[in-house]
Design an enzyme around this catalytic site. Structure first.
Site, PDB file in Angstrom:
ATOM      1  N   ASP A  84       0.849  -1.188   0.000  1.00 33.56           N
ATOM      2  CA  ASP A  84       0.000   0.000   0.000  1.00 33.56           C
ATOM      3  C   ASP A  84       0.886   1.241   0.000  1.00 33.56           C
ATOM      4  OD1 ASP A  84       1.089  -0.215   2.504  1.00 33.56           O
ATOM      5  OD2 ASP A  84      -0.799  -0.179   3.608  1.00 33.56           O
ATOM      6  N   HIS A 400       1.558  -9.024  -3.627  1.00 37.99           N
ATOM      7  CA  HIS A 400       0.456  -8.082  -3.364  1.00 37.99           C
ATOM      8  C   HIS A 400       1.062  -6.691  -3.170  1.00 37.99           C
ATOM      9  CE1 HIS A 400      -3.610  -7.058  -1.851  1.00 37.99           C
ATOM     10  NE2 HIS A 400      -2.975  -6.258  -1.011  1.00 37.99           N
ATOM     11  N   ASP A 438       1.074 -18.268  -5.647  1.00 40.18           N
ATOM     12  CA  ASP A 438       1.531 -16.928  -6.034  1.00 40.18           C
ATOM     13  C   ASP A 438       0.349 -16.119  -6.563  1.00 40.18           C
ATOM     14  OD1 ASP A 438       3.037 -14.741  -6.768  1.00 40.18           O
ATOM     15  OD2 ASP A 438       3.783 -15.655  -8.615  1.00 40.18           O
ATOM     16  N   GLU A 447       1.901 -10.762   0.416  1.00 39.27           N
ATOM     17  CA  GLU A 447       2.250  -9.340   0.498  1.00 39.27           C
ATOM     18  C   GLU A 447       3.721  -9.223   0.901  1.00 39.27           C
ATOM     19  OE1 GLU A 447       0.359  -5.054   1.758  1.00 39.27           O
ATOM     20  OE2 GLU A 447      -0.451  -6.851   2.692  1.00 39.27           O
TER      21      GLU A 447
END
EC number: 3.2.1.4
Length: 739
Positions: A84, A400, A438, A447
């Site tokens: 993020d 991620h 994956d 992540e």
């Protein structure tokens, strides 16, 4: 004293559980130098703010340049947390402390591997940010970005549009955990910078002292609210206060800091239902007790601390007090499903540091070292697959990570796979049965995060110390850019005297992702048949009722002698960026009309009509060229016309020491002077841009500069590299310098 005696008596009665053997055994012969090199590089992909010109990749760009503006401050810089784009300072500061600890323990390994400048540079990127976050002794900004707002959007950092508020703690609303952790980071970093930059080290130490005093005076997390639910402090703040005071002692030699660290002992977490110091979790972003115990054992030599850290390491290896961490069938020490590998590899680092200490019993040291190597090797691929992006056999391809995925539509499903290789990132890891898929949408197992790589880097440095390895010379993460800007079009309707075109201007940029408010396209027509019928230019009209905000021109001359004209579709002033299904493209419908009559209008001889199909499905067409400012970034143009002087919109670097001039016999783009322009030239220019290629012969340097300035702006930098790559891929027919 009674508490310590009772503690030692309990230790004497513990049961030992044997460590399981892996069911599957693969070769564990890895290049630890390369792994270390790449694990350090990961932090360069996490950078926020204005990036340096010598960055070692071509897919990250400047981002979040207004951070802190809501409070009148410059809080740019630092690292994005994980996949993020929030800057959570608690795990960021933890990662810095761990990286600095690794340099403190293994500086020679970093020097020998050539990685010392890179790890120090990455540490400094974060500590420079922490300095900005600490504008006065009792004020500290601990977070930039709102977790809920940030997580609701899936796209690359460079084109974020959401508000990014900044949050602080102060004397009225304190946050001892995050402030103390930052104090630890600054103190540890001051130690590793002191040999090379004593002035900067002194600055870091001053901030560390002020931050520690602030945290220790307030002893409260009442103001630490914005990170709740993301990085709540479950262990409290006494472990961070202990941790910070130890690093301040190591940085200053001031006994009062060591005394302070030991004074917190009554507040240290106990194992549930016992008086034993906690041993059954892991050193991590939330809990610094175990690293503190290890350092206290080494600093003081006291048997109490030594026994505490050995209880902990035994729990992770042979077992302690009848219990042991879970092991997967293939040998991973498995603490928790969320980021299992970050715990195992961080424990590998702690085990290695303690085992290398002269105060560690040789028999225990052998166990701890074996444990450390097995856990690191598991991460690198000992079970048949690597868990480090860009390293080893069958590595993860789809972590991620928003910016690595680089979706243009803000959808996790588009594109199907990540567009970029997030080199060196340690993914979360498998579940308790060694199962791993994956998958981009798996934020537990796939992540990545700053804290994941932190202990991992330290463990790799220890492996490099013992087993060696060869980092890749002059390693960079430059990628061959894919298609970024293009036009799709379809024939909406057509007749004897008109044609209605739907055209879509598309920005899927990713090297790096970037918006532009200067995009325009040209639709070319040949009006020879109309002229032959006596129709004049002013009798042919262009109308657009649905244009997405574009300015659609009447016919403009391109090659009037041959009756070639174009419609200019100009989106100047409208930011088209790869950040959502309504943001990455703009549609425009326009109609070209000639006086009605048989033979007055023929679409088939129009340059831009080639390959277009009638219907609702648009198709990519290179015959409608797209421009960013004055630079053609997509498509072809018909012969006979002239394009405006190119003015690249990409930020350019400093002027080279040798001024580019025309040199007879030198071909633009042929930087190795072999008469061809291919990937060899790209590689040589890349080495020059990242400053790994130098010239001792001024004449040869002059020739190189003349060949390398393919964009014609008088500077040699990543813009030239970008243009040369497009030429090699046949995306452009001429260099801007030739136009």
């Amino acid at each position: 004293m009674k508490k310590i005696l009772a503690f030692l008596l309990t230790v004497a009665l513990v049961a030992v559980v044997a460590i399981p053997q892996a069911v599957v055994s693969f070769a564990a012969d890895f290049n630890y130098g390369e792994a270390l090199q790449k694990a350090i590089m990961f932090y360069e992909f996490q950078r926020s703010g204005k990036l340096p010109e010598n960055k070692r990749n071509n897919w990250r760009g400047d981002s979040a340049l207004n951070d802190g503006a809501d409070n009148g401050l410059d809080l740019t810089g630092g690292w994005y947390d994980a996949g993020d784009h929030v800057k959570f300072n608690l795990p960021m500061a933890y990662a810095v402390t761990m990286l600095a600890w690794s340099v403190y323990e293994s500086r020679d390994a970093y020097v020998q591997s050539g990685q010392l400048p890179y790890i120090l540079d990455n540490i400094k990127w974060a500590t420079d940010y922490f300095i900005k976050c600490h504008p006065s002794p009792n004020v500290y900004y601990y977070q930039v970005g709102d977790g809920a707002l940030d997580h609701s959007w899936w796209g690359p950092a460079e084109v974020m549009q959401m508000p990014r508020p900044s949050f602080k703690v102060d004397l009225t609303n304190p946050g001892s955990t995050v402030v103390a952790e930052t104090a630890a980071a600054m103190a540890a970093s001051s130690i590793v910078f002191k040999p090379t930059d004593p002035e900067y080290a002194a600055t870091l130490l001053r901030h560390a002292k002020e931050l520690f005093t602030f945290a220790d005076t307030t002893r409260s997390d009442a103001g630490y609210r914005a990170a709740e639910g993301y990085y709540s402090s479950h262990s409290g703040f006494y472990d961070e206060l202990t941790w910070a005071s130890i690093w301040l002692y190591l940085a200053t030699g001031d006994q009062s800091y060591l005394d302070k660290a030991e004074s917190y002992e009554p507040h240290w977490e106990r194992e549930r239902g016992t008086t034993l110091i906690s041993y059954s979790w892991a050193h991590c972003w939330d809990n610094k007790l175990y690293g503190s115990l290890l350092l206290l054992a080494k600093i003081t030599g006291k048997s109490y601390y030594k026994q505490c850290i050995e209880n902990h390491l035994d729990y992770w290896t042979v077992g302690f007090n009848g219990s042991r961490v879970q092991y997967t069938p293939k040998g991973l020490a498995y603490l928790d499903r969320w980021g299992s590998l970050r715990y195992a590899t961080t424990q590998a680092f702690l085990a290695s540091v303690y085992a290398d200490w002269s105060g560690c019993d040789p028999a225990k040291a052998a166990v701890y070292k074996e444990f450390a190597k097995k856990q690191v090797d598991y991460a690198l691929g000992s079970t048949g697959r690597s868990f480090v992006v860009g390293f080893g056999k069958n590595p993860p391809r789809n972590p991620h990570h928003r910016t690595a995925h680089s979706s243009w539509s803000a959808l996790m499903t588009e594109p199907a796979e990540c567009r970029h290789i997030l080199v060196g990132a340690l993914v979360g890891g498998p579940d308790g049965s060694d199962s791993y898929v994956d998958r981009l949408d798996d934020y537990q197992c796939n992540e990545v995060a700053n804290d994941y790589n932190a202990g991992f880097v330290g463990a790799l440095a220890k492996m490099y110390e013992k087993y060696g390895g060869e980092p890749i010379p002059n390693f960079v993460a430059f990628e061959t850019p894919g298609e970024e800007f293009y036009v799709e079009a379809a024939v909406n309707a057509a007749g004897p005297g008109f044609v209605n075109i739907k055209a879509s201007i598309i920005n899927k940029s990713g090297w790096p992702a970037r918006g532009s408010d200067k995009l325009s396209a040209k639709y070319f027509v040949d009006i020879s048949e109309a002229v032959a019928k006596g129709i004049t230019l002013d009798q042919i009209t262009v109308q657009s009722t649905t244009n997405g905000g574009a300015k659609v021109s009447q016919l403009l001359p391109w090659d009037p002698d041959n009756h070639i004209y174009y419609v200019n579709i100009d989106f100047t002033g409208i930011n088209i960026f790869p950040g959502g299904i309504n943001e990455y493209k703009r549609d425009v419908y326009f109609t070209i009309t000639a006086p009605y009559g048989e033979g007055n209008w023929d679409n088939t001889n129009d340059f831009s009509f080639q390959g277009l199909e009638q219907g609702f499905t648009s198709k990519k067409t290179e015959y409608i060229p797209l421009y960013d400012g004055n630079v053609r970034v997509w498509g072809k143009v018909p012969d006979g016309g002239s394009e405006p002087d190119p003015t690249p919109t990409i930020t350019v670097g400093p002027t080279p020491s040798v001024t580019p001039t025309s040199v007879p016999g030198i071909m633009l783009g042929d930087v190795n002077f072999d008469g061809r322009i291919n990937s060899t030239d790209y590689s040589r220019l890349k080495r020059y841009v990242i400053k790994s290629l130098e010239f001792t012969d001024p004449e040869e340097h002059q020739k190189f500069i003349a060949a390398a300035d393919v964009d014609g702006n008088g500077r040699i930098n990543s813009t030239d590299l970008y243009v040369l790559n497009r030429y090699i891929l046949k995306l452009i027919e001429k260099f801007p310098a030739e136009q």
